[in-house]
Motif scaffolding. Sequence first.
Motif, PDB file in Angstrom:
ATOM      1  N   GLY A  23       5.415   3.755  -7.909  1.00 19.10           N
ATOM      2  CA  GLY A  23       5.966   2.973  -6.797  1.00 19.10           C
ATOM      3  C   GLY A  23       5.881   1.477  -7.030  1.00 19.10           C
ATOM      4  O   GLY A  23       6.798   0.732  -6.670  1.00 19.10           O
ATOM      5  N   MET A  24       4.788   1.018  -7.674  1.00 17.94           N
ATOM      6  CA  MET A  24       4.645  -0.424  -7.890  1.00 17.94           C
ATOM      7  C   MET A  24       5.717  -0.939  -8.836  1.00 17.94           C
ATOM      8  O   MET A  24       6.255  -2.028  -8.645  1.00 17.94           O
ATOM      9  N   LEU A  25       6.024  -0.152  -9.877  1.00 19.08           N
ATOM     10  CA  LEU A  25       7.077  -0.541 -10.822  1.00 19.08           C
ATOM     11  C   LEU A  25       8.404  -0.685 -10.073  1.00 19.08           C
ATOM     12  O   LEU A  25       9.096  -1.700 -10.208  1.00 19.08           O
ATOM     13  N   LEU A  67       0.844  -1.197   0.000  1.00 16.75           N
ATOM     14  CA  LEU A  67       0.000   0.000   0.000  1.00 16.75           C
ATOM     15  C   LEU A  67       0.876   1.242   0.000  1.00 16.75           C
ATOM     16  O   LEU A  67       0.600   2.223  -0.680  1.00 16.75           O
ATOM     17  N   ARG A  68       1.943   1.172   0.770  1.00 13.53           N
ATOM     18  CA  ARG A  68       2.878   2.289   0.852  1.00 13.53           C
ATOM     19  C   ARG A  68       3.430   2.635  -0.529  1.00 13.53           C
ATOM     20  O   ARG A  68       3.449   3.787  -0.928  1.00 13.53           O
ATOM     21  N   VAL A  69       3.878   1.614  -1.267  1.00  9.22           N
ATOM     22  CA  VAL A  69       4.474   1.897  -2.575  1.00  9.22           C
ATOM     23  C   VAL A  69       3.399   2.278  -3.590  1.00  9.22           C
ATOM     24  O   VAL A  69       3.660   2.994  -4.552  1.00  9.22           O
ATOM     25  N   HIS A  95      14.731   7.181  -0.547  1.00  9.44           N
ATOM     26  CA  HIS A  95      14.262   6.269  -1.592  1.00  9.44           C
ATOM     27  C   HIS A  95      12.901   6.708  -2.120  1.00  9.44           C
ATOM     28  O   HIS A  95      12.713   6.867  -3.325  1.00  9.44           O
ATOM     29  N   LEU A  96      11.952   6.929  -1.213  1.00 15.07           N
ATOM     30  CA  LEU A  96      10.610   7.300  -1.653  1.00 15.07           C
ATOM     31  C   LEU A  96      10.622   8.677  -2.333  1.00 15.07           C
ATOM     32  O   LEU A  96       9.881   8.917  -3.280  1.00 15.07           O
TER      33      LEU A  96
END
Lengths: 283, 331
Positions: A101-103, A93-95, B118-119
């Motif tokens: 983010g999922m990639l 969920l975070r990504v 990173h994020l």
Amino acid sequence: MNATSIAVRAGLKRGLLELKQSLTSPQDIGSNLFFSAILLVAMLFMRGSTVAGTNFSLGSMTLPSVLGMGVASGGLMTVTQLLAIDRDDGTLLRVKAIPNGMLGYLIGKIVRVSGMTLIAQAIVLIPGLFIFDGLATGSLGSWVTLAWVLLLGLVATMPIGAITGSLFSNPRSSGLLMLPIMGLTATSGIFYPITQFPEWLQWIGQAFPIYWLGLGMRSALLPDTMAAVEIGGSWRHLETVGVLGAWAVAGLVVAPMVLRRMARRESGSKVAARREKAMQRLS
Amino acid sequence: MTVVSESAASVLNARPPDENTVLDVRDLRMRYGTADVLSGVTFGARRGEVLALLGPNGAGKTTTIEILEGFRMRSAGHVEVLGVDPAHGDERWRARLGVVLQSWRDHARWRVGELLAHLASYYVPYSTERIRRPWDVDELVSAVGLTEHVKKKVGQLSGGQRRRLDVAIGIVGRPELLFLDEPTVGFDPEARREFHDLVHRLSDSGDTTILLTTHDLDEAEKLADRILILAGGSIIADGSADELSRQMPTEAEVRWSHDGGRFVHTTVEATRFVHELFKQHGDAISDLEVRRASLEDTYMALVREHEAGRNVAAHPFGVQERSGSDEVVAR
């Protein structure tokens, strides 16, 4: 640079960082070494016996087979478990809340699992080279074969692991996957030549990647004369590429759909509900 | 169903969405099987506004927020978030949003600084002339008060520290719209105060619109420009804390001293009562105190009225008279 290539780079970094975290975690190192030690000890006991019809050591023949099994278990089991854990604890969920983010996450997982599999292989292979005789490691061809079997094996098994990982909503139940994989390993000629099994069982084994990974690794590390005890008396490289390639294509087609469906369903309240459940189990 | 939501809709219609409209929600409906969780939610938000979404448990606050975040598909209604339907939001749209999630044990092996850097890196391509993305990690870490923990592993943080990290992750991309679902649950008073300061700083810049849910009515009053009360699947009140207390004719408490005695009187019409008091007694009145209903009183009254099925919205400007207890109590 565009957003996609930045996410790909972030994913590579993510994978390397996670790999580093894994390598500095006593828990991860411990379980890795433990598993490899068990396999080496099991093969040591087989060193005295010979492959039926030859005077080649059964232990030496099992070493490459075990490497093949290791690739399959890395691609299937590790991916499944990591995915189930990451979904459960809210990592996914975070990504998902981050652009691309999922990639980045998926690339990170591929890097991490490939790295972990490589390391696990080295832990078995390097001591194995000293313990077991008769292995054909002198030619470049051996190592080239080992490399392509390893690579193709990861591409064939990781998407399947991603699919099964998407299906298990609970990391504890994902351990159940061990049972069918152990069953398949038993019918895939890893610890015992497949030609000794009844023919229908041989067909089941040949339908799945584990057998072909074992065969491919044997073709890399055993002398060519040992091809005689395989099905059809050959290393069957063409068939190996065909079956592993088919699994890879099928997995790469289905996995994105299943992953997208799973990711779409993730939300804060879902993660909160799982946390609630986990807390209840603790108290 | 309620007149409030319709009047809110007409306000929005009168002021058509422009580039300053960040949220435009009209008649949003959500149905699970045969149960209507949201039965026509309508509200809007303009750039830089801080909105607090209040409501009893199960009123649909989280469902509403998750639909706006694009994490959940709605059954019906019109929803635009930053000019985009969240059901079809792309990554560019995603980069303009911030979501503060309730963390649990994800990324436990990552160091705080590592994870934020990173994020943050995913936001680099979405930097614009007006909004520089991402937030500098060192600055961000100090803004949320985690500087001394930057080398710590996430799994070693205390609950309050983790929550600050959640907030930091939510704002690392300098969002134009930030969602905060119960942000201060589990905070001690000091952490709560620091968090409130941070929200004020974000909203003071004028670029960040914030939608938060909370059960803490003091917090809503302190942080929000506008308060929305969600009950029974629709918005039953929409306005500033002040407007709400005027909208809902709750009783005010008047206290005064007279002839050595202390008196208390509750009334809906405090101003008129005080006027009468002075007309009658003049200078003999001292220590006068008028305590208006708190947001909590207003909230409780609104929700209770709604649950009782009465039509609160028929008199949205508080013109309705209610008989207060008119006896004067001497103490």
